[in-house]
Design a protein around this motif. Sequence first.
Motif, mmCIF file in Angstrom:
data_model
loop_
_atom_site.group_PDB
_atom_site.id
_atom_site.type_symbol
_atom_site.label_atom_id
_atom_site.label_comp_id
_atom_site.label_asym_id
_atom_site.label_seq_id
_atom_site.Cartn_x
_atom_site.Cartn_y
_atom_site.Cartn_z
ATOM 1 N N ILE A 114 -5.156 0.923 8.481
ATOM 2 C CA ILE A 114 -4.165 -0.141 8.646
ATOM 3 C C ILE A 114 -4.884 -1.483 8.736
ATOM 4 O O ILE A 114 -5.811 -1.655 9.533
ATOM 5 C CB ILE A 114 -3.310 0.099 9.901
ATOM 6 C CG1 ILE A 114 -2.479 1.375 9.740
ATOM 7 C CG2 ILE A 114 -2.405 -1.091 10.180
ATOM 8 C CD1 ILE A 114 -1.681 1.742 10.967
ATOM 9 N N VAL A 115 -4.457 -2.426 7.911
ATOM 10 C CA VAL A 115 -5.103 -3.747 7.884
ATOM 11 C C VAL A 115 -4.175 -4.856 8.383
ATOM 12 O O VAL A 115 -4.610 -5.986 8.560
ATOM 13 C CB VAL A 115 -5.583 -4.071 6.451
ATOM 14 C CG1 VAL A 115 -6.676 -3.107 6.023
ATOM 15 C CG2 VAL A 115 -4.433 -4.058 5.455
ATOM 16 N N ASN A 116 -2.919 -4.541 8.599
ATOM 17 C CA ASN A 116 -1.970 -5.526 9.101
ATOM 18 C C ASN A 116 -1.955 -5.467 10.628
ATOM 19 O O ASN A 116 -1.544 -4.459 11.210
ATOM 20 C CB ASN A 116 -0.563 -5.239 8.555
ATOM 21 C CG ASN A 116 0.424 -6.351 8.855
ATOM 22 O OD1 ASN A 116 0.335 -7.018 9.878
ATOM 23 N ND2 ASN A 116 1.384 -6.551 7.957
ATOM 24 N N PRO A 167 -0.190 -1.591 -2.997
ATOM 25 C CA PRO A 167 1.109 -1.639 -3.680
ATOM 26 C C PRO A 167 1.692 -0.242 -3.873
ATOM 27 O O PRO A 167 0.994 0.675 -4.298
ATOM 28 C CB PRO A 167 0.768 -2.282 -5.034
ATOM 29 C CG PRO A 167 -0.521 -3.009 -4.813
ATOM 30 C CD PRO A 167 -1.266 -2.196 -3.800
ATOM 31 N N ILE A 168 2.966 -0.072 -3.524
ATOM 32 C CA ILE A 168 3.668 1.199 -3.711
ATOM 33 C C ILE A 168 4.837 0.944 -4.667
ATOM 34 O O ILE A 168 5.732 0.151 -4.375
ATOM 35 C CB ILE A 168 4.176 1.771 -2.378
ATOM 36 C CG1 ILE A 168 2.985 2.012 -1.431
ATOM 37 C CG2 ILE A 168 4.935 3.068 -2.613
ATOM 38 C CD1 ILE A 168 3.390 2.553 -0.070
ATOM 39 N N ILE A 169 4.790 1.603 -5.794
ATOM 40 C CA ILE A 169 5.782 1.396 -6.845
ATOM 41 C C ILE A 169 6.766 2.569 -6.848
ATOM 42 O O ILE A 169 6.350 3.736 -6.811
ATOM 43 C CB ILE A 169 5.090 1.285 -8.218
ATOM 44 C CG1 ILE A 169 4.078 0.121 -8.189
ATOM 45 C CG2 ILE A 169 6.099 1.085 -9.335
ATOM 46 C CD1 ILE A 169 3.183 0.065 -9.407
ATOM 47 N N LYS A 173 7.133 -0.449 4.736
ATOM 48 C CA LYS A 173 6.259 -0.564 5.905
ATOM 49 C C LYS A 173 4.854 -0.041 5.580
ATOM 50 O O LYS A 173 3.844 -0.630 6.014
ATOM 51 C CB LYS A 173 6.853 0.200 7.083
ATOM 52 C CG LYS A 173 5.966 0.182 8.337
ATOM 53 C CD LYS A 173 6.703 0.671 9.564
ATOM 54 C CE LYS A 173 7.733 -0.357 10.024
ATOM 55 N NZ LYS A 173 8.344 0.007 11.321
ATOM 56 N N LEU A 174 4.768 1.044 4.823
ATOM 57 C CA LEU A 174 3.459 1.573 4.424
ATOM 58 C C LEU A 174 2.690 0.544 3.593
ATOM 59 O O LEU A 174 1.484 0.351 3.784
ATOM 60 C CB LEU A 174 3.627 2.868 3.631
ATOM 61 C CG LEU A 174 4.036 4.117 4.420
ATOM 62 C CD1 LEU A 174 4.376 5.254 3.475
ATOM 63 C CD2 LEU A 174 2.926 4.534 5.374
ATOM 64 N N GLU A 175 3.397 -0.098 2.693
ATOM 65 C CA GLU A 175 2.748 -1.091 1.837
ATOM 66 C C GLU A 175 2.231 -2.262 2.655
ATOM 67 O O GLU A 175 1.104 -2.745 2.446
ATOM 68 C CB GLU A 175 3.719 -1.577 0.764
ATOM 69 C CG GLU A 175 3.109 -2.593 -0.199
ATOM 70 C CD GLU A 175 4.036 -2.913 -1.359
ATOM 71 O OE1 GLU A 175 4.076 -4.104 -1.751
ATOM 72 O OE2 GLU A 175 4.712 -1.994 -1.862
ATOM 73 N N ASP A 189 4.260 2.610 15.032
ATOM 74 C CA ASP A 189 5.414 2.143 14.259
ATOM 75 C C ASP A 189 5.853 3.137 13.182
ATOM 76 O O ASP A 189 6.794 2.848 12.438
ATOM 77 C CB ASP A 189 5.089 0.796 13.600
ATOM 78 C CG ASP A 189 4.871 -0.306 14.622
ATOM 79 O OD1 ASP A 189 5.637 -0.355 15.591
ATOM 80 O OD2 ASP A 189 3.924 -1.100 14.443
ATOM 81 N N PHE A 190 5.172 4.265 13.107
ATOM 82 C CA PHE A 190 5.505 5.237 12.053
ATOM 83 C C PHE A 190 6.284 6.433 12.613
ATOM 84 O O PHE A 190 6.068 7.573 12.209
ATOM 85 C CB PHE A 190 4.234 5.684 11.332
ATOM 86 C CG PHE A 190 3.624 4.588 10.498
ATOM 87 C CD1 PHE A 190 4.140 4.266 9.259
ATOM 88 C CD2 PHE A 190 2.556 3.853 10.984
ATOM 89 C CE1 PHE A 190 3.603 3.246 8.497
ATOM 90 C CE2 PHE A 190 2.000 2.827 10.227
ATOM 91 C CZ PHE A 190 2.530 2.522 8.979
ATOM 92 N N GLU A 191 7.198 6.140 13.534
ATOM 93 C CA GLU A 191 8.152 7.133 14.028
ATOM 94 C C GLU A 191 9.508 6.782 13.408
ATOM 95 O O GLU A 191 10.036 5.691 13.659
ATOM 96 C CB GLU A 191 8.228 7.098 15.553
ATOM 97 C CG GLU A 191 6.912 7.406 16.265
ATOM 98 C CD GLU A 191 6.551 8.879 16.175
ATOM 99 O OE1 GLU A 191 7.468 9.701 15.923
ATOM 100 O OE2 GLU A 191 5.356 9.204 16.346
ATOM 101 N N PHE A 192 10.063 7.679 12.628
ATOM 102 C CA PHE A 192 11.278 7.367 11.880
ATOM 103 C C PHE A 192 12.411 8.335 12.215
ATOM 104 O O PHE A 192 12.178 9.536 12.384
ATOM 105 C CB PHE A 192 11.003 7.422 10.372
ATOM 106 C CG PHE A 192 9.904 6.482 9.927
ATOM 107 C CD1 PHE A 192 10.120 5.119 9.882
ATOM 108 C CD2 PHE A 192 8.661 6.974 9.569
ATOM 109 C CE1 PHE A 192 9.124 4.249 9.482
ATOM 110 C CE2 PHE A 192 7.656 6.115 9.163
ATOM 111 C CZ PHE A 192 7.886 4.747 9.120
#
Length: 374
Positions: A287-289, A318-320, A310-312, A296-299
């Motif tokens: 994670i760089v942000n 980049p996630i396409i 959020k992953l991007e 934060d990755f509980e959904f």
Amino acid sequence: MNKYYNFKAADFIDDPGFRDWVYGRPQDTAVDWQQLGDAQPSLVQEMDAARLFLESVSDEQPDVSDAYIQNFGDHIIRKHNEKTSPEARQFPIRWYKNPVRLLYMAATIFLAFGLGWYFLLSTNRNASEQSGMLAWLGPEDKLVNKSNGSTHAEIITLQDGSKITLQPNSSVTYPEVFDGTERNVQLQGEAFFEVKRNPKQPFLVHFNNLIVKVLGTSFNIRSFPSEGSVRVTVRTGKVAVLPDKADFGERLLTKAPRAVTLTANQEIFYKKGGDRFERAVAINSQIVNPEISEADFEFARTPLSDVLEKLEKAYGIPIIYDEDQVRDCSLTASLSDEPLLEKLKMICKTMDASYETVDGRIVMNVKSCRAAMQ
């Protein structure tokens, strides 16, 4: 260690322990070559000359045919016979039946061939070094050479505050003071760089005919002479990877790879001698942000588009995806404390989906919001 104090470059080249150190192989001797150079500054020039020669021939030994050796030997013998007296030529001795002369001939042939090979490689290498690595040296620059012969990483702090984590069997060369328009470092082996940002003085790492150019970032380079490929991985920031014009020479217009830009969590693979870089997503992406953490990755019934966004943002990759494919999809899952690629695998398992990495990007293919029937 005292026996080495009178060594010349040729003696170091002939020493098995020194060769093992240069090539990153386990040594049978307990000599600390870096310490030897520090203790005897007069040996540094001889050791550097020997090291550069050994590195130059490590993967550039020319292929020589038996016919070439035969012709070369005949040439030496003919020149030798021309220098003998008429009486000696009148009653020639069969050289191949005379052990002493045979030994003399063999030594002459191999010495001449060896010297020819040495000067050929040295000329090519010196031209490359002068135009490549040494091109950035100023007339008053004092070089520092650091080698890691231990079994653990060593941290080196440069004059500008940048740090290099040098891995075992690796070495770096750099000016004692960065007083030019660029900060140049030569690397052999593997190292992680944490570069102090300075837009007015770019930081350049030279290795394996390539250059990594940055302003301020952190990245890892792996480039060992014994390995057939090179890898550059970016942790934070942005770097440019480009061919070294001086080392590629005429190849730059034909087979040299085109420069590429890498951002955080991207890496390139380069097959030595190849003509292109292969950009990919780093396996151990982080994670760089700073505004996003693993918590934060509980959904819970979160729209899939929000998850991918959020992953991007978190990893900078980049996630396409096709918005129509994910419009009705949601995710309930815990993705905390999992690497990026593992997070994607878990998402794909909850629905009929797959992903692939293409040129440093992630491409999602969601066929259905529900998991495929087994």
